[in-house]
Scaffold this active site. Structure first.
Site, mmCIF file in Angstrom:
data_model
loop_
_atom_site.group_PDB
_atom_site.id
_atom_site.type_symbol
_atom_site.label_atom_id
_atom_site.label_comp_id
_atom_site.label_asym_id
_atom_site.label_seq_id
_atom_site.Cartn_x
_atom_site.Cartn_y
_atom_site.Cartn_z
ATOM 1 N N SER A 167 -40.785 21.233 -14.202
ATOM 2 C CA SER A 167 -40.313 22.363 -13.645
ATOM 3 C C SER A 167 -40.661 23.615 -14.916
ATOM 4 O O SER A 167 -40.634 23.265 -16.092
ATOM 5 C CB SER A 167 -38.656 22.653 -13.575
ATOM 6 O OG SER A 167 -38.243 23.781 -13.187
ATOM 7 N N TYR A 192 -29.918 19.998 -14.559
ATOM 8 C CA TYR A 192 -31.214 20.087 -13.937
ATOM 9 C C TYR A 192 -32.532 20.464 -15.127
ATOM 10 O O TYR A 192 -33.453 19.599 -15.401
ATOM 11 C CB TYR A 192 -31.250 21.014 -12.961
ATOM 12 C CG TYR A 192 -32.708 21.134 -12.297
ATOM 13 C CD1 TYR A 192 -33.899 22.100 -12.882
ATOM 14 C CD2 TYR A 192 -32.906 20.277 -10.987
ATOM 15 C CE1 TYR A 192 -35.077 21.915 -12.034
ATOM 16 C CE2 TYR A 192 -34.114 20.476 -10.301
ATOM 17 C CZ TYR A 192 -35.310 21.285 -10.808
ATOM 18 O OH TYR A 192 -36.636 21.437 -10.349
HETATM 19 C C1 GCO Z 1 -32.845 27.070 -9.277
HETATM 20 C C2 GCO Z 1 -34.131 26.506 -8.592
HETATM 21 C C3 GCO Z 1 -35.310 25.833 -9.890
HETATM 22 C C4 GCO Z 1 -36.506 25.972 -9.212
HETATM 23 C C5 GCO Z 1 -37.230 24.660 -9.706
HETATM 24 C C6 GCO Z 1 -38.759 25.217 -9.874
HETATM 25 O O1 GCO Z 1 -31.794 26.752 -9.024
HETATM 26 O O2 GCO Z 1 -33.361 27.676 -10.299
HETATM 27 O O3 GCO Z 1 -33.704 25.416 -7.686
HETATM 28 O O4 GCO Z 1 -34.496 24.651 -10.242
HETATM 29 O O5 GCO Z 1 -36.577 25.422 -7.743
HETATM 30 O O6 GCO Z 1 -36.842 24.216 -10.999
HETATM 31 O O7 GCO Z 1 -39.657 24.432 -10.746
#
Ligand code: GCO
Ligand code: CA
Length: 257
Positions: A148, A161
């Site tokens: 990401s 994440y």
């Molecule tokens: C968030 C999003 C991100 C993006 C992803 C793109 O909550 O900021 O879901 O996680 O979608 O990381 O690379």
């Protein structure tokens, strides 16, 4: 004059894509299939998965499904063995399946942190290790991890994440250095903000949508289809000497100040 090239030809290559029932995973699977690959789509829900496999098959592509939860090591390994039994080898793995969980860090539950890391990082390690074991037995292959643009840059409320995806960038490098001599390349694709189901809530939030559009030099969300080409490149002869690389597809968000 158009030149016929095999640089992006994936004919004869069997590629497993996790989280391929929708979004980025399905777009990558479709793009690889359109370049001649046999694609094995993975998703947790057998019915959702079958519908997407049928969609590719109806378009004349070589597509099949393997439904399993990527955090279930036994199920993932059994699926890899079925793919190799059916086709003799697995050439590519796109470890794309991932989950998101958004809670301010001070209230972020431990069990949710563990779950996100388990799915977004540990499962990619296990699948990558098991796929690479099989790849080295049949002359090599290519692994692509979906990371990401979050990681080098961060935003509030998604600590698990970000930690997991940043760890996955490092794992990509760690596996690339060990497997290069065994014919297995390991790379990552780092999407920016993509208009997927995972992000529906964000897109519909006017404030967040404005932030993304304002923070992205290309001034918009990506469409999932715009992620397919990166996967094809890293799976193809065009990427034959590319390993340990993170290919950003983020409209320059990660380099914007
Ligand atoms: C968030 C999003 C991100 C993006 C992803 C793109 O909550 O900021 O879901 O996680 O979608 O990381 O690379
Ligand atoms: Ca699924």
């Amino acid at each position: 004059m158009a030149i016929a090239t095999t640089l992006f030809d994936l004919t004869g290559r069997t590629i497993l894509i996790t989280g391929a029932s929708r979004g980025i995973g399905f777009a990558m699977a479709k793009a690889c299939a359109e370049h001649g690959a046999r694609v094995v789509l993975n998703g947790r829900n057998p019915d959702t998965l079958a519908a997407k496999v049928d969609e590719l098959a109806a378009a004349g592509h070589d597509a099949e499904g393997e439904a399993f939860d990527v955090t279930d090591e036994a199920a993932a390994t059994a699926a890899l063995d079925r793919v190799v039994a059916r086709h003799g080898a697995i050439w590519g793995l796109i470890a794309n399946a991932g989950v998101q969980h958004r809670v301010p860090v001070l209230e972020f539950p431990t069990e949710d942190f563990r779950r996100v890391v388990e799915t977004n990082l540990t499962a990619c390690f296990v699948l990558g290790r098991e796929a690479a074991k099989r790849m080295v037995q049949t002359g090599g292959g290519s692994i692509v991890n979906t990371v990401s643009m979050l990681g080098p840059i961060a935003r509030p409320t998604v600590p698990a994440y970000i930690a997991a995806k940043e760890g996955l960038r490092a794992l990509t490098r760690a596996m690339a250095v060990e497997l290069g001599g065994r014919g297995v390349r390991v790379n990552a694709v780092a999407p920016g903000y993509v208009a997927t189901e995972m992000n529906t809530a964000l897109i519909e939030n006017e404030q967040f949508n404005s932030w993304v559009v304002g923070r992205t030099p290309m001034g918009r969300w990506a469409q999932p289809e715009e992620l397919g080409g990166a996967a094809v490149y890293l799976m193809s002869p065009a990427g034959a000497f590319v390993s340990g690389h993170v290919l950003s597809v983020d409209g320059a968000m990660s380099v914007a100040v």
